[in-house]
Scaffold this motif. Sequence first.
Motif, short mmCIF file in Angstrom:
data_model
loop_
_atom_site.label_atom_id
_atom_site.label_comp_id
_atom_site.label_asym_id
_atom_site.label_seq_id
_atom_site.Cartn_x
_atom_site.Cartn_y
_atom_site.Cartn_z
N GLN A 232 -1.37 47.58 89.13
CA GLN A 232 -0.30 46.55 88.92
C GLN A 232 -1.19 45.49 88.25
O GLN A 232 -0.15 44.58 87.62
CB GLN A 232 -0.04 46.03 90.35
CG GLN A 232 0.73 46.84 91.33
CD GLN A 232 1.26 46.13 92.37
OE1 GLN A 232 1.10 45.26 92.92
NE2 GLN A 232 2.15 46.98 93.10
N ASN A 233 -2.43 45.20 88.32
CA ASN A 233 -3.03 44.14 87.82
C ASN A 233 -4.35 44.90 87.11
O ASN A 233 -5.07 45.58 87.67
CB ASN A 233 -3.41 43.03 88.41
CG ASN A 233 -2.12 42.15 88.81
OD1 ASN A 233 -1.52 41.28 88.26
ND2 ASN A 233 -1.67 42.38 90.34
N LEU A 234 -4.70 44.34 85.72
CA LEU A 234 -6.00 44.84 85.34
C LEU A 234 -6.63 44.09 84.49
O LEU A 234 -5.91 43.45 83.58
CB LEU A 234 -5.66 46.40 84.67
CG LEU A 234 -6.67 46.78 83.60
CD1 LEU A 234 -7.85 47.26 84.53
CD2 LEU A 234 -6.27 48.11 82.73
N ASN B 229 -1.10 53.74 84.11
CA ASN B 229 -0.56 55.06 84.31
C ASN B 229 0.96 54.84 84.87
O ASN B 229 1.17 53.72 85.31
CB ASN B 229 -1.30 55.72 85.45
CG ASN B 229 -2.79 56.03 84.85
OD1 ASN B 229 -2.77 56.86 84.02
ND2 ASN B 229 -3.68 55.59 85.56
N CYS B 230 1.71 55.79 84.71
CA CYS B 230 3.14 55.65 85.33
C CYS B 230 3.36 57.11 85.68
O CYS B 230 3.32 58.12 85.01
CB CYS B 230 4.08 55.35 83.96
SG CYS B 230 5.72 55.63 84.15
N SER B 231 4.04 57.19 86.86
CA SER B 231 4.38 58.49 87.57
C SER B 231 5.99 58.19 87.89
O SER B 231 6.30 57.17 88.24
CB SER B 231 3.78 58.61 88.76
OG SER B 231 2.45 58.82 88.65
N TYR B 232 6.52 58.98 87.86
CA TYR B 232 8.16 59.22 88.26
C TYR B 232 8.53 60.35 88.87
O TYR B 232 8.06 61.37 88.92
CB TYR B 232 9.13 58.97 86.88
CG TYR B 232 8.70 59.87 85.88
CD1 TYR B 232 7.75 59.74 84.84
CD2 TYR B 232 9.59 61.01 85.72
CE1 TYR B 232 7.40 60.75 83.92
CE2 TYR B 232 9.14 62.08 84.64
CZ TYR B 232 8.28 61.82 84.03
OH TYR B 232 7.87 62.98 82.86
N THR C 161 2.70 46.46 84.62
CA THR C 161 1.11 46.19 84.99
C THR C 161 0.71 44.91 84.13
O THR C 161 1.12 45.02 82.89
CB THR C 161 0.27 47.42 84.28
OG1 THR C 161 0.55 48.47 85.12
CG2 THR C 161 -1.21 46.92 84.31
N ARG C 162 0.17 44.04 84.73
CA ARG C 162 -0.24 42.70 84.00
C ARG C 162 -1.78 43.00 83.55
O ARG C 162 -2.61 43.03 84.34
CB ARG C 162 -0.24 41.61 85.06
CG ARG C 162 -0.45 40.27 84.42
CD ARG C 162 -0.35 39.03 85.40
NE ARG C 162 0.94 38.95 85.65
CZ ARG C 162 2.03 38.43 84.96
NH1 ARG C 162 1.81 37.81 83.76
NH2 ARG C 162 3.39 38.33 85.39
N GLY D 269 8.76 38.25 88.57
CA GLY D 269 7.78 39.10 89.16
C GLY D 269 8.23 40.32 89.40
O GLY D 269 7.19 41.16 89.96
N GLN D 270 9.33 40.74 88.98
CA GLN D 270 9.77 42.14 89.10
C GLN D 270 10.27 42.68 88.01
O GLN D 270 10.43 42.02 86.82
CB GLN D 270 11.01 42.13 90.05
CG GLN D 270 10.82 41.70 91.31
CD GLN D 270 12.02 41.77 92.24
OE1 GLN D 270 13.01 42.48 92.30
NE2 GLN D 270 11.85 40.97 93.59
N GLY D 271 10.11 44.12 88.12
CA GLY D 271 10.74 44.91 86.88
C GLY D 271 12.22 44.58 86.52
O GLY D 271 13.01 44.36 87.43
#
Lengths: 109, 112
Positions: A9-11, A22-25, A103-104, B40-42
């Motif tokens: 979520q944050n990097l 990464n992205c999973s669906y 992702t911030r 803060g949300q998508g």
Amino acid sequence: KNEVEQSPQNLTAQEGEFITINCSYSVGISALHWLQQHPGGGIVSLFMLSSGKKKHGRLIATINIQEKHSSLHITASHPRDSAVYICAVIIQGAQKLVFGQGTRLTINP
Amino acid sequence: DAGVTQSPTHLIKTRGQHVTLRCSPISGHKSVSWYQQVLGQGPQFIFQYYEKEERGRGNFPDRFSARQFPNYSSELNVNALLLGDSALYLCASSFMVGTEAFFGQGTRLTVV
């Protein structure tokens, strides 16, 4: 559970580091977008892909349809890459975009 | 060539008022979609229009409505505004449904 999950979520990283988001669906899709959003809100489309790999400058996006997973890589990261990166999928049949939470990314000089 | 343009860029409204947001797609694009992004949300899908017809609607109350004009521009209308409607409203255009989407800068709506 969200249909589209991103990690992390944050990097936070140092300039020059190799970045992976990464992205999973969990749904059937016809294509996947990687988007970049800077403070102020405007969204820029980086890639749209439905298979394989795409490269643009220092950005690389890959997708594995069987595993329902995509990655965005940034090589030689720079402070100007600091932004929120969003994965969005086009759901098969519905043809609407469903977004991950983003992702911030912060790149420190 | 101009990208997707939205107007206004910022807007402050009072609870109970209505608001109209506008979007002009990229020239040649026939599909316009609207999204709401709360801080803060998508973004969340609101509407999709293609060739002036509604092709999809998200889980939003009937206070939200939209239309697409013959020149493919679009309006999003929200009636009886609530504080919770405060958000960034994004418009995206694409050549047709399911093709690459291009986004505008958004309209930031604040309801007080």
